[in-house]
Design a protein around this motif. Structure first.
Motif, PDB file in Angstrom:
ATOM      1  N   ALA A   1       0.835  -1.241  -0.146  1.00  0.00           N
ATOM      2  CA  ALA A   1      -0.089   0.139  -0.033  1.00  0.00           C
ATOM      3  C   ALA A   1       0.797   1.143   0.123  1.00  0.00           C
ATOM      4  N   LYS A   2       2.006   1.265   0.890  1.00  0.00           N
ATOM      5  CA  LYS A   2       2.799   2.454   0.840  1.00  0.00           C
ATOM      6  C   LYS A   2       3.574   2.453  -0.453  1.00  0.00           C
ATOM      7  N   GLN A   3       3.841   1.567  -1.086  1.00  0.00           N
ATOM      8  CA  GLN A   3       4.553   1.524  -2.487  1.00  0.00           C
ATOM      9  C   GLN A   3       3.606   2.205  -3.460  1.00  0.00           C
ATOM     10  N   ILE A   4       2.489   1.806  -3.454  1.00  0.00           N
ATOM     11  CA  ILE A   4       1.405   2.183  -4.485  1.00  0.00           C
ATOM     12  C   ILE A   4       1.284   3.675  -4.276  1.00  0.00           C
ATOM     13  N   ASP A   5       1.092   4.159  -2.958  1.00  0.00           N
ATOM     14  CA  ASP A   5       1.019   5.539  -2.822  1.00  0.00           C
ATOM     15  C   ASP A   5       2.337   6.194  -3.311  1.00  0.00           C
ATOM     16  N   ILE A   6       3.396   5.809  -3.124  1.00  0.00           N
ATOM     17  CA  ILE A   6       4.799   6.296  -3.678  1.00  0.00           C
ATOM     18  C   ILE A   6       4.520   6.600  -5.173  1.00  0.00           C
ATOM     19  N   ILE A   7       3.992   5.707  -6.143  1.00  0.00           N
ATOM     20  CA  ILE A   7       3.868   5.507  -7.568  1.00  0.00           C
ATOM     21  C   ILE A   7       2.741   6.801  -7.973  1.00  0.00           C
ATOM     22  N   LYS A   8       1.700   6.781  -6.869  1.00  0.00           N
ATOM     23  CA  LYS A   8       0.820   7.730  -7.449  1.00  0.00           C
ATOM     24  C   LYS A   8       1.187   9.006  -7.113  1.00  0.00           C
ATOM     25  N   GLU A   9       2.118   9.094  -6.327  1.00  0.00           N
ATOM     26  CA  GLU A   9       2.769  10.555  -6.022  1.00  0.00           C
ATOM     27  C   GLU A   9       3.642  11.043  -7.176  1.00  0.00           C
ATOM     28  N   LEU A  10       4.516   9.903  -7.784  1.00  0.00           N
ATOM     29  CA  LEU A  10       5.428  10.062  -8.707  1.00  0.00           C
ATOM     30  C   LEU A  10       4.553  10.567 -10.023  1.00  0.00           C
ATOM     31  N   ALA A  11       3.374   9.862 -10.231  1.00  0.00           N
ATOM     32  CA  ALA A  11       2.499  10.292 -11.350  1.00  0.00           C
ATOM     33  C   ALA A  11       2.256  11.646 -11.420  1.00  0.00           C
ATOM     34  N   LYS A  12       2.233  12.396 -10.270  1.00  0.00           N
ATOM     35  CA  LYS A  12       1.942  13.797 -10.436  1.00  0.00           C
ATOM     36  C   LYS A  12       2.925  14.685 -10.692  1.00  0.00           C
ATOM     37  N   GLU A  13       4.400  14.221 -10.796  1.00  0.00           N
ATOM     38  CA  GLU A  13       5.404  15.094 -11.241  1.00  0.00           C
ATOM     39  C   GLU A  13       5.565  15.368 -12.684  1.00  0.00           C
ATOM     40  N   LYS A  14       5.452  16.528 -13.239  1.00  0.00           N
ATOM     41  CA  LYS A  14       5.611  17.050 -14.385  1.00  0.00           C
ATOM     42  C   LYS A  14       6.520  18.003 -14.785  1.00  0.00           C
ATOM     43  N   PRO A  15       7.769  17.631 -15.203  1.00  0.00           N
ATOM     44  CA  PRO A  15       8.148  16.252 -15.551  1.00  0.00           C
ATOM     45  C   PRO A  15       8.853  15.438 -14.302  1.00  0.00           C
ATOM     46  N   LEU A  16       8.722  14.045 -14.550  1.00  0.00           N
ATOM     47  CA  LEU A  16       9.153  13.284 -13.712  1.00  0.00           C
ATOM     48  C   LEU A  16      10.649  13.502 -13.331  1.00  0.00           C
ATOM     49  N   GLY A  17      10.821  13.961 -12.265  1.00  0.00           N
ATOM     50  CA  GLY A  17      12.363  13.954 -11.782  1.00  0.00           C
ATOM     51  C   GLY A  17      12.711  15.256 -11.793  1.00  0.00           C
ATOM     52  N   GLY A  18      12.022  16.074 -12.312  1.00  0.00           N
ATOM     53  CA  GLY A  18      12.055  17.483 -12.247  1.00  0.00           C
ATOM     54  C   GLY A  18      12.773  18.245 -13.452  1.00  0.00           C
TER      55      GLY A  18
ATOM     56  N   ASN B   1      14.817  16.679 -16.629  1.00  0.00           N
ATOM     57  CA  ASN B   1      13.954  15.758 -17.669  1.00  0.00           C
ATOM     58  C   ASN B   1      13.528  16.366 -18.738  1.00  0.00           C
ATOM     59  N   ASP B   2      14.254  16.169 -20.079  1.00  0.00           N
ATOM     60  CA  ASP B   2      13.570  17.104 -21.099  1.00  0.00           C
ATOM     61  C   ASP B   2      12.580  16.311 -21.824  1.00  0.00           C
ATOM     62  N   GLY B   3      12.094  15.230 -21.391  1.00  0.00           N
ATOM     63  CA  GLY B   3      11.184  14.451 -21.777  1.00  0.00           C
ATOM     64  C   GLY B   3      11.453  12.984 -22.332  1.00  0.00           C
ATOM     65  N   ARG B   4      12.711  12.732 -22.127  1.00  0.00           N
ATOM     66  CA  ARG B   4      13.074  11.312 -22.476  1.00  0.00           C
ATOM     67  C   ARG B   4      13.141  10.354 -21.278  1.00  0.00           C
ATOM     68  N   LEU B   5      12.498  10.753 -20.329  1.00  0.00           N
ATOM     69  CA  LEU B   5      12.105   9.808 -19.016  1.00  0.00           C
ATOM     70  C   LEU B   5      10.660   9.935 -18.724  1.00  0.00           C
ATOM     71  N   CYS B   6      10.090   8.890 -18.615  1.00  0.00           N
ATOM     72  CA  CYS B   6       8.461   8.830 -18.289  1.00  0.00           C
ATOM     73  C   CYS B   6       8.024   7.880 -17.373  1.00  0.00           C
ATOM     74  N   LEU B   7       7.057   7.958 -16.616  1.00  0.00           N
ATOM     75  CA  LEU B   7       6.701   7.010 -15.550  1.00  0.00           C
ATOM     76  C   LEU B   7       5.884   5.681 -16.477  1.00  0.00           C
ATOM     77  N   GLY B   8       6.118   4.692 -15.676  1.00  0.00           N
ATOM     78  CA  GLY B   8       5.519   3.260 -15.980  1.00  0.00           C
ATOM     79  C   GLY B   8       5.190   2.403 -14.798  1.00  0.00           C
ATOM     80  N   LEU B   9       4.653   1.506 -14.916  1.00  0.00           N
ATOM     81  CA  LEU B   9       4.299   0.704 -13.827  1.00  0.00           C
ATOM     82  C   LEU B   9       4.705  -0.866 -14.053  1.00  0.00           C
ATOM     83  N   GLY B  10       5.519  -1.285 -13.055  1.00  0.00           N
ATOM     84  CA  GLY B  10       5.840  -2.781 -13.039  1.00  0.00           C
ATOM     85  C   GLY B  10       5.117  -3.501 -12.036  1.00  0.00           C
ATOM     86  N   PHE B  11       4.189  -4.595 -12.624  1.00  0.00           N
ATOM     87  CA  PHE B  11       3.248  -5.200 -11.756  1.00  0.00           C
ATOM     88  C   PHE B  11       3.047  -6.349 -11.444  1.00  0.00           C
ATOM     89  N   ASP B  12       4.099  -7.083 -10.959  1.00  0.00           N
ATOM     90  CA  ASP B  12       4.216  -8.654 -10.674  1.00  0.00           C
ATOM     91  C   ASP B  12       3.271  -8.815  -9.492  1.00  0.00           C
TER      92      ASP B  12
END
Length: 382
Positions: free
Chosen positions: A81-98, A101-112
């Motif tokens: 649950a904590k990790q899911i919350d982290i991912i949802k917060e990362l999804a709010k970052e535009k651009p990801l990482g500050g 990031n000129d656009g070559r980095l985007c967020l995805g989900l690994g979901f095993d």
């Protein structure tokens, strides 16, 4: 992760991506199990931006032991649950990482973990990924209790921008499902053969007109270049097909697989497998300038006549002269430009020495035995 601090995570991420760039790789789909804390996720993202590579950073919720000898997993539901919350917060970052990031980095989900958590939570997270246009990657290895393809099909789950890793020895109905649902397949021949996943089947999917590419599964246990993967995919497939002729006392008149097929899978096929073929994978007007320049005067390449074939049968990471990502040189004339390798390798050596000291006293045979139960593999191992 109980052994690694945030600096270790940063150094390992940066060194892995430096190896990728050094080896001519311009793009990674990064299935990252390092998001046990927000700080570790931030360090992975920071290192990715600094490396200059193009990346889909697939943050992956994953249960980690809190102690070893004996192994204690802790409250896995709370961890998840904590990790899911982290991912949802990362999804709010535009651009990801500050701003770096000129656009070559985007967020995805690994979901095993979608197999093991309550179905309503898994579906909610998958819907979140669709809503935010997040690429999704899942390991598909039924022998290791990771039956992604079957799970997606049986549960009628969303398949928006899905990429499956491995998917060895598919049944005909598996290939039909993958093709109909527009799912990408990334085959990693070296690890698949080493880890008893089954026969690497990327070429089988490719010849069925699926989105099929080649990749690298963990440079900690496999080579970090796609030249190795191309050769292994090609020759393993040829070996299996040749055996059908040998069984009849015959030899094939034409080799069963061609170099151009695996070369495509390592370039535009890989782009298709991660649903980015309209942006990368080939040199076309309107696509990003991601280019790898190969030397043809090296000892391994100098005698080549057909260079496309030589890229598969003779080329190695040592022949990669320069790499451009997003129109920026990240390696030039054999030198990494975004990563100070001399500085980084010293820090890596210090980190390794410190970690080895920290690991003294751990009974790894005991830990490996416990993992058999943690991964539900006891009954199939002999």
């Amino acid at each position: 992760m109980i052994f690694f601090d945030e600096d270790d995570i940063y150094l390992s991420q940066l060194s892995g991506l430096a190896e990728a760039i050094h080896s001519g790789v311009t793009t990674v789909m990064d299935h990252s199990h390092a998001i046990t804390t927000a700080g570790r996720a931030k360090q992975c993202i920071k290192a990715t931006v600094e490396s200059g590579i193009r990346s889909i950073y697939c943050a992956a919720p994953f249960s980690m032991p809190e102690s070893l000898n004996p192994m204690a997993m802790g409250d896995t539901a709370a961890q998840h649950a904590k990790q899911i919350d982290i991912i949802k917060e990362l999804a709010k970052e535009k651009p990801l990482g500050g701003s770096g990031n000129d656009g070559r980095l985007c967020l995805g989900l690994g979901f095993d973990t979608m197999y093991y958590i309550p179905q309503e939570i898994a579906r909610d997270m998958l819907d979140f990924a669709v809503e935010h246009d997040m690429p999704l990657t899942v390991h598909d290895v039924p022998r290791y209790n990771l039956p992604a393809l079957k799970h997606l099909r049986d549960k009628n789950l969303p398949t928006h921008k899905v990429t499956l890793s491995h998917t060895c020895d598919p049944a005909p109905e598996d290939i039909v499902f993958v093709k109909d649902k527009n799912i990408g397949i990334v085959s990693t021949p070296e690890s698949e053969m080493a880890m008893s996943h089954g026969h690497p089947s990327g070429l089988q999917f490719f010849r069925s007109d699926c989105r099929a590419g080649l990749g690298i599964d963990s440079p900690a246990i496999s080579s970090g270049d796609l030249f190795t993967q191309m050769r292994l995919a090609l020759q393993e497939y040829r070996m299996r097909q040749n055996a059908t002729y040998h069984h009849c006392g015959k030899l094939p008149d034409v080799v069963p697989a061609r170099t151009d097929e695996v070369l495509y899978m390592a370039t535009l096929g890989g782009a298709r497998a991660i649903h980015m073929e309209d942006q990368i994978g080939s040199l076309e007007v309107g696509k990003f300038a991601d280019i790898t320049v190969i030397r043809i005067d090296s000892p391994s390449m100098i005698a080549s006549v057909d260079y496309s074939t030589a890229l598969v049968t003779h080329c190695s990471a040592a022949d990669v002269n320069s790499v451009m990502v997003n129109g920026e040189w990240v390696k030039r004339n054999g030198e990494l430009l975004k990563v100070n390798w001399n500085d980084l390798k010293g820090k890596l050596q210090m980190s390794r020495a410190r970690l080895e000291k920290k690991w003294e006293g751990v009974d790894w045979d005991w830990s490996k035995d416990e993992l058999k139960d943690a991964w539900y593999l006891r009954d199939v191992l002999e």
